[in-house]
Design a protein around this motif. Structure first.
Motif, PDB file in Angstrom:
ATOM      1  N   VAL A 153       0.863  -1.186   0.000  1.00  8.81           N
ATOM      2  CA  VAL A 153       0.000   0.000   0.000  1.00  8.81           C
ATOM      3  C   VAL A 153       0.900   1.237   0.000  1.00  8.81           C
ATOM      4  O   VAL A 153       1.853   1.306   0.773  1.00  8.81           O
ATOM      5  CB  VAL A 153      -0.899   0.052   1.263  1.00  8.81           C
ATOM      6  CG1 VAL A 153      -1.750   1.318   1.258  1.00  8.81           C
ATOM      7  CG2 VAL A 153      -1.776  -1.190   1.345  1.00  8.81           C
ATOM      8  N   GLN A 154       0.606   2.154  -0.870  1.00 11.11           N
ATOM      9  CA  GLN A 154       1.256   3.456  -0.824  1.00 11.11           C
ATOM     10  C   GLN A 154       0.156   4.494  -0.696  1.00 11.11           C
ATOM     11  O   GLN A 154      -0.884   4.381  -1.352  1.00 11.11           O
ATOM     12  CB  GLN A 154       2.042   3.727  -2.094  1.00 11.11           C
ATOM     13  CG  GLN A 154       3.358   2.978  -2.175  1.00 11.11           C
ATOM     14  CD  GLN A 154       4.081   3.310  -3.461  1.00 11.11           C
ATOM     15  OE1 GLN A 154       3.849   2.689  -4.490  1.00 11.11           O
ATOM     16  NE2 GLN A 154       4.929   4.312  -3.401  1.00 11.11           N
ATOM     17  N   ALA A 155       0.392   5.487   0.152  1.00  6.54           N
ATOM     18  CA  ALA A 155      -0.596   6.554   0.290  1.00  6.54           C
ATOM     19  C   ALA A 155       0.148   7.866   0.420  1.00  6.54           C
ATOM     20  O   ALA A 155       1.261   7.909   0.945  1.00  6.54           O
ATOM     21  CB  ALA A 155      -1.462   6.316   1.528  1.00  6.54           C
ATOM     22  N   SER A 156      -0.444   8.909  -0.090  1.00  2.00           N
ATOM     23  CA  SER A 156       0.218  10.206   0.033  1.00  2.00           C
ATOM     24  C   SER A 156      -0.805  11.315   0.151  1.00  2.00           C
ATOM     25  O   SER A 156      -1.956  11.173  -0.274  1.00  2.00           O
ATOM     26  CB  SER A 156       1.124  10.455  -1.166  1.00  2.00           C
ATOM     27  OG  SER A 156       0.347  10.576  -2.337  1.00  2.00           O
ATOM     28  N   MET A 180      -5.062  23.994  -2.602  1.00  2.00           N
ATOM     29  CA  MET A 180      -5.230  22.726  -3.314  1.00  2.00           C
ATOM     30  C   MET A 180      -4.808  21.598  -2.389  1.00  2.00           C
ATOM     31  O   MET A 180      -3.840  21.746  -1.642  1.00  2.00           O
ATOM     32  CB  MET A 180      -4.352  22.721  -4.568  1.00  2.00           C
ATOM     33  CG  MET A 180      -4.522  21.501  -5.436  1.00  2.00           C
ATOM     34  SD  MET A 180      -6.098  21.500  -6.319  1.00  2.00           S
ATOM     35  CE  MET A 180      -5.591  22.327  -7.807  1.00  2.00           C
ATOM     36  N   ALA A 181      -5.548  20.499  -2.441  1.00  2.00           N
ATOM     37  CA  ALA A 181      -5.178  19.339  -1.626  1.00  2.00           C
ATOM     38  C   ALA A 181      -5.554  18.060  -2.366  1.00  2.00           C
ATOM     39  O   ALA A 181      -6.514  18.053  -3.137  1.00  2.00           O
ATOM     40  CB  ALA A 181      -5.900  19.382  -0.281  1.00  2.00           C
ATOM     41  N   ARG A 182      -4.791  17.035  -2.117  1.00  3.09           N
ATOM     42  CA  ARG A 182      -5.049  15.765  -2.812  1.00  3.09           C
ATOM     43  C   ARG A 182      -4.551  14.586  -1.987  1.00  3.09           C
ATOM     44  O   ARG A 182      -3.458  14.613  -1.444  1.00  3.09           O
ATOM     45  CB  ARG A 182      -4.333  15.798  -4.161  1.00  3.09           C
ATOM     46  CG  ARG A 182      -4.428  14.509  -4.938  1.00  3.09           C
ATOM     47  CD  ARG A 182      -3.910  14.709  -6.343  1.00  3.09           C
ATOM     48  NE  ARG A 182      -3.722  13.435  -6.986  1.00  3.09           N
ATOM     49  CZ  ARG A 182      -3.369  13.291  -8.258  1.00  3.09           C
ATOM     50  NH1 ARG A 182      -3.155  14.356  -9.002  1.00  3.09           N
ATOM     51  NH2 ARG A 182      -3.229  12.106  -8.776  1.00  3.09           N
ATOM     52  N   LEU A 183      -5.377  13.559  -1.919  1.00  2.00           N
ATOM     53  CA  LEU A 183      -5.035  12.309  -1.233  1.00  2.00           C
ATOM     54  C   LEU A 183      -5.002  11.187  -2.267  1.00  2.00           C
ATOM     55  O   LEU A 183      -5.911  11.092  -3.087  1.00  2.00           O
ATOM     56  CB  LEU A 183      -6.121  12.011  -0.182  1.00  2.00           C
ATOM     57  CG  LEU A 183      -6.044  10.675   0.554  1.00  2.00           C
ATOM     58  CD1 LEU A 183      -4.869  10.650   1.521  1.00  2.00           C
ATOM     59  CD2 LEU A 183      -7.342  10.430   1.339  1.00  2.00           C
ATOM     60  N   ASN A 184      -3.971  10.371  -2.230  1.00  2.00           N
ATOM     61  CA  ASN A 184      -3.851   9.246  -3.177  1.00  2.00           C
ATOM     62  C   ASN A 184      -3.626   7.944  -2.436  1.00  2.00           C
ATOM     63  O   ASN A 184      -2.893   7.931  -1.446  1.00  2.00           O
ATOM     64  CB  ASN A 184      -2.635   9.426  -4.081  1.00  2.00           C
ATOM     65  CG  ASN A 184      -2.811  10.527  -5.078  1.00  2.00           C
ATOM     66  OD1 ASN A 184      -3.919  10.828  -5.496  1.00  2.00           O
ATOM     67  ND2 ASN A 184      -1.716  11.145  -5.448  1.00  2.00           N
ATOM     68  N   VAL A 185      -4.203   6.875  -2.941  1.00  2.00           N
ATOM     69  CA  VAL A 185      -3.940   5.545  -2.399  1.00  2.00           C
ATOM     70  C   VAL A 185      -3.696   4.601  -3.558  1.00  2.00           C
ATOM     71  O   VAL A 185      -4.475   4.574  -4.517  1.00  2.00           O
ATOM     72  CB  VAL A 185      -5.156   4.985  -1.608  1.00  2.00           C
ATOM     73  CG1 VAL A 185      -4.765   3.690  -0.913  1.00  2.00           C
ATOM     74  CG2 VAL A 185      -5.674   6.001  -0.609  1.00  2.00           C
ATOM     75  N   SER A 186      -2.616   3.830  -3.510  1.00  2.00           N
ATOM     76  CA  SER A 186      -2.455   2.789  -4.524  1.00  2.00           C
ATOM     77  C   SER A 186      -2.044   1.503  -3.850  1.00  2.00           C
ATOM     78  O   SER A 186      -1.332   1.506  -2.837  1.00  2.00           O
ATOM     79  CB  SER A 186      -1.473   3.213  -5.612  1.00  2.00           C
ATOM     80  OG  SER A 186      -0.196   3.334  -5.088  1.00  2.00           O
ATOM     81  N   VAL A 187      -2.547   0.407  -4.393  1.00  2.00           N
ATOM     82  CA  VAL A 187      -2.315  -0.895  -3.766  1.00  2.00           C
ATOM     83  C   VAL A 187      -1.873  -1.904  -4.811  1.00  2.00           C
ATOM     84  O   VAL A 187      -2.141  -1.756  -6.006  1.00  2.00           O
ATOM     85  CB  VAL A 187      -3.597  -1.437  -3.080  1.00  2.00           C
ATOM     86  CG1 VAL A 187      -4.115  -0.442  -2.065  1.00  2.00           C
ATOM     87  CG2 VAL A 187      -4.665  -1.789  -4.096  1.00  2.00           C
ATOM     88  N   LEU A 188      -1.198  -2.943  -4.329  1.00  2.00           N
ATOM     89  CA  LEU A 188      -0.876  -4.092  -5.173  1.00  2.00           C
ATOM     90  C   LEU A 188      -1.515  -5.308  -4.521  1.00  2.00           C
ATOM     91  O   LEU A 188      -1.451  -5.466  -3.301  1.00  2.00           O
ATOM     92  CB  LEU A 188       0.634  -4.310  -5.230  1.00  2.00           C
ATOM     93  CG  LEU A 188       1.467  -3.306  -6.016  1.00  2.00           C
ATOM     94  CD1 LEU A 188       2.941  -3.604  -5.831  1.00  2.00           C
ATOM     95  CD2 LEU A 188       1.101  -3.363  -7.506  1.00  2.00           C
TER      96      LEU A 188
END
Lengths: 476, 451
Positions: A153-156, A180-188
């Motif tokens: 899991v990566q989140a930023s 400006m704001a942004r949340l990201n989540v990526s998973v494998l």
């Protein structure tokens, strides 16, 4: 708020007299117009990987760009240093585009009217670091507990606050504070057969931290990223060749951005190098299609109170019932083409010359029920989510890649397919639209648009749309 | 070591300030750049741009906790603020057992003149640069009446400094210069327009391709696209011309870069020592070749640049690593740390290339009975996690070994793993036009999707 209370006046002691003097220098060799664009950005980005906050960065960038327009010519110079000497030097450099007697700067700079689209009480950039860290820890926890197949899991979380000030030789003076704001989540995720797939979800906009907490977005994005990865683990090869395509609502609006948006930017049309040049008034899409670009929507990623030339943004109809109505303008194109300014002059930073760019581009809702649209397709493909896209504006050919799609067989979604790339031609593709859903949705706020090396944030949106004929690139 | 120029001085000052603040270790980067660009369209100057800026960044370690900050305010007060910001961020981050500076034994820089800077570029006159852009465009427009429009000719030049220091005593800097010329003609027939481009860039003006050549080459390419149509959907051999073949080498880079490998988000993770491509394929990363864009005396952690063979006759022999990813994988850095002004280093490459073969590109084309010669790729349909590949393409159809009619609005699909195994011919036409280079490649079978 009066000028003396504005950010640049307070922080850098700028006065209207200074601004007039520098504009005067910029027009000292003639020219039709000059402007000064001041920028000050404070940014923070935090990222998590393997459940550890591995990177935390903060920084400040500031500078001023000076532009001189003379006919179709642009002179531009910038400085990352806001001392009066450096600004004066930049103004003299930009002035070199013209060669004649000095032009006049309108004195008594006016503060123009502007919108109030993102008056966030507390921008994310002004909240505690701990609160922002908590968001990504929540996302990590939610993604890891969602399914045992998830192994990375990566989140930023990234936010910034940008202060701008634009002073122009026509007397206008505008400033703005843009959060400006942004949340990201990526998973494998790894399947039982050892196959690995990824899933991604992110979003935000010109919003404060409450946007993320009040809707539980860390958990929502995490679950969505996991869901996408799990769907991909079940996916088969995408079909190849021409077929019926149904686009799901929301982010698939990137089709409009690539298929028509870029081709309608007025710089390309002024130079007649776009596939849409000289086509105003012509039918370029099915009568079911009405496409707008709207920079004046509250809180959205592509929204601006004023564009990067100080022009108030607004809602512009690009295509109305299939007929091409207008282009997206910056100051230069609106002057040279004799059109009204549309509020689409944008630039990546003080180091960049403004150009006509999109803001939030979407298609208006139609009347069809989304389920009826899918039921009407005997054989085709349904695209729920996309990665990126690209267009060659001269030929009009565009491409975009589905990250979640399904086969449609006898009016039903059957199995997921992976790696489908869609390709079409801008002035042709939307003519094949045969049904438009009543479910317009805007994207979550992740769009980045690239043009001539400059990136700017944008939004897209679309209802469920059926396109009778499009080429899908797969292996099956 | 004492600083030898203003950039090194600022970097060393940041390290000293950070150590005085009590951090365990620190790295500082300073960069400065001046740019110029002249654009000419239809013979008239359209844009002139000239400017410079600089910035400094700091990364600190407080034990195993990391924080970083940057600013373009390089006054003493500005530098103090960078230090404060980086240390307060380190306080909120979490201990990472693998975080740290390189092993001191790995620090170093290449000696001698690497040919990265030439005074000749800073000395070019504005009028001369405008004339170059104009000459390039003119050469393209003169080739054929069907070239009836243009997005212009553009000449750019750049000079810059980069300095790096760390608390292990490393201090170094280097200067770079470059210039570039590109031409984008537009041609039309029967109301349908096409554009294409050609460009050249070099670290000295002498090495830049001549304006006339660039213009004619761009013209030739745009004319070749006129009248393009879709091809029928089928499985055929695909030839990538060098300009697009480079992207395949770029995908190998993404797949062997340490970040993707330790996260297992790469189809080449865990494949060291295995046959991953046709034995015709050898891929090398070399940051030491004088005068090229991927060359530097040291990487962005202060480790000397070097030559690394990534794929040797089809066998995966090395990943590309920085200090962090090397530690995660129990390996040693390959000197491939890269970062902007601040933050943790990611993995970058030097001059990355696929070694040329012996076949002339014409001979490779002659060997294809029915297939696609690709000259343009569009879109981002590449998945490094599993190798899935599907991109928009344009080019020329090959029939019986001859280039025949232009193709557009098709996609080419496959899987990178299979595509690398199926590289059946490698051209002899390797040429560096940037930091990634590749000769003509033939992939035995891909799905072309059209009508």
């Amino acid at each position: 708020m009066s000028f003396s209370d504005s950010f640049f006046a307070r922080r850098f002691n700028l006065t209207p007299r200074d601004l007039e003097r520098w504009l005067g220098e910029a027009l000292s060799r003639g020219g039709d117009f000059a402007d000064l664009y001041f920028e000050y950005i404070e940014s923070t980005s935090l990222s998590l990987d393997e459940s550890i906050i591995k990177s935390a960065t903060q920084g400040v960038t500031l500078g001023v760009g000076v532009r001189v327009l003379s006919g179709e010519r642009t002179g531009y110079a910038y400085s990352g240093d806001l001392t009066p000497e450096r600004i004066l030097k930049a103004a003299r450099t930009a002035a070199c585009i013209a060669a004649g007697p000095a032009s006049i700067v309108r004195s008594g700079l006016d503060e123009g009217e502007k919108l109030d689209l993102y008056s966030v009480p507390v921008p994310a950039a002004e909240t505690s670091l701990a609160d922002r860290v908590a968001l990504i820890l929540r996302a990590d926890e939610a993604a890891r507990s969602a399914d045992a197949k998830v192994f990375q899991v990566q989140a930023s979380f990234a936010d910034n606050i940008k202060h701008i000030l634009i002073a122009s030789s026509d007397g206008s003076l505008v400033w703005d504070r843009q959060p400006m704001a942004r949340l990201n989540v990526s998973v494998l995720a790894k399947g039982e057969d050892g196959r690995v797939e990824n899933g991604y979800q992110g979003g935000g906009g010109r919003v404060g931290l409450d946007h993320f907490t009040s809707q539980n977005l860390p958990e929502k994005f995490a679950k969505e990223a996991v869901r996408q990865a799990l769907v991909s683990l079940e996916a088969a090869e995408a079909p190849a060749g021409e077929t019926t395509v149904v686009l799901g609502p929301g982010w698939p609006g990137i089709l409009l951005h690539e298929a028509v948006g870029h081709g309608l930017e007025a710089d390309f049309n002024r130079k007649k190098v776009s596939a849409f040049s000289d086509r105003i008034g012509q039918q370029v899409a099915s009568p079911l299609c009405t496409v707008v670009d709207d920079g004046a929507m509250a809180s959205r990623r592509g929204s601006l109170n004023v564009d990067d030339e100080g022009t108030p943004t607004r809602r512009n109809v690009l295509i109305e019932n299939g007929v091409l109505r207008g282009y997206l303008h910056d100051r230069l194109s609106s002057k040279l083409l004799g059109s009204a300014a549309t509020g689409n002059g944008r630039r990546e930073s003080y180091q960049h010359i403004p150009m006509p760019r999109m803001t939030n581009t979407y298609m208006l809702a139609g009347e069809s029920d989304p389920d009826e649209i899918i039921k009407s397709v005997p054989k085709g493909i349904y695209c729920a989510t996309f990665g990126g896209g690209q267009v060659d504006i001269t030929s009009g050919n565009f491409v975009f890649s589905a990250t979640e799609s399904y086969l449609i067989e006898n009016g039903r979604l059957t199995r997921p397919v992976r790696g489908a790339t869609l390709i079409g031609n801008g002035p042709e593709a939307l003519k094949w639209v045969s049904m438009v859903g009543n479910d317009l949705k805007l994207d979550e706020g992740v769009g980045i648009c690239g043009k001539e090396g400059q990136s700017v944030p944008v939004g897209v949106g679309i209802p469920t749309v059926k396109i009778d004929k499009m080429t899908v690139g797969g292996n099956a | 070591m004492s600083p030898s120029n203003a950039h090194e001085e600022i970097a060393a000052r940041l390290i000293a300030l950070a150590l005085a603040r009590g951090v365990t270790a620190a790295e500082a980067t300073v960069s400065e750049g001046d740019e110029f660009e002249a654009q000419v369209r239809l013979g008239e100057v359209e844009t002139l741009k000239e400017a410079g800026s600089r910035a400094a960044g700091l990364r600190v370690l407080c034990g195993q906790k990391v924080g970083s900050a940057y600013s373009s305010d390089l006054t003493d007060e500005g530098l103090q603020r960078i230090v404060e910001s980086a240390t307060s961020l380190a306080a909120i981050s979490m201990a990472d057992p693998h975080a740290g500076l390189p092993d001191p034994a790995d620090l170093g820089k290449l000696d001698g003149d690497l040919g990265l800077y030439s005074d000749s570029i800073a000395q070019l006159e504005t009028a001369f640069k405008i004339e170059q852009a104009r000459a390039g465009e003119q050469a393209a427009m003169a080739v054929d009446p069907r070239i009836d429009n243009s997005e212009g000719g553009s000449f750019g030049s750049h000079t810059g400094w980069r300095a790096f220091a760390n608390s292990l005593g490393f201090l170094g800097s280097y200067r770079t210069s470059s210039c570039s010329l590109s031409v984008v003609p537009v041609a039309s027939v029967d109301g349908r327009r096409e554009r294409d481009y050609w460009s050249s860039s070099a670290r000295t003006f002498e090495k830049l391709e001549k304006a006339d050549y660039i213009g004619r080459k761009a013209a030739e390419r745009v004319l070749r696209r006129l009248g393009a149509k879709k091809a029928p959907t089928q499985k055929v051999p695909v030839i990538f011309e060098p300009r697009v073949a480079r992207s395949l080498v770029g995908h190998i880079f993404s797949a062997v870069s340490g970040d993707a490998v330790y996260r297992k988000s790469s189809f080449l993770a865990g494949k060291l020592g295995e046959l991953v491509a046709n034995p015709l394929v050898t891929v090398i990363d070399d940051g030491t070749l004088p005068g090229l864009f991927g060359t530097s005396p040291f990487d962005d952690e202060g480790v000397a640049s070097r030559r690394t063979t990534i794929v040797d006759a089809g066998v995966l022999t090395s990943y590309l690593l920085n200090t962090y990813t090397a530690r995660k994988l129990g390996l040693r850095t390959t000197g491939n740390a890269a970062r902007g002004i601040t933050g943790n280093a990611s993995v970058g490459h030097g001059n990355l290339f696929l070694q040329p073969g012996t076949q002339k590109p014409d001979a490779i084309i002659r060997g294809v009975k029915n297939g696609l010669y690709v000259t343009e790729l569009l879109g981002s349909g590449v998945n490094i996690v599993n190798g899935d590949y599907s991109r928009g393409a344009a080019g020329v159809w090959i029939e019986n070994g001859e280039l025949t009619w232009p193709v557009h609005e098709v996609t080419i699909s496959g899987n990178l793993r299979r595509m690398f195994e199926q590289i059946e011919a490698v051209g002899d036409d390797l040429e560096f036009r940037g930091s990634v280079a590749c000769p003509t490649l033939l992939v035995g079978e891909m799905t072309v999707s059209g009508h």
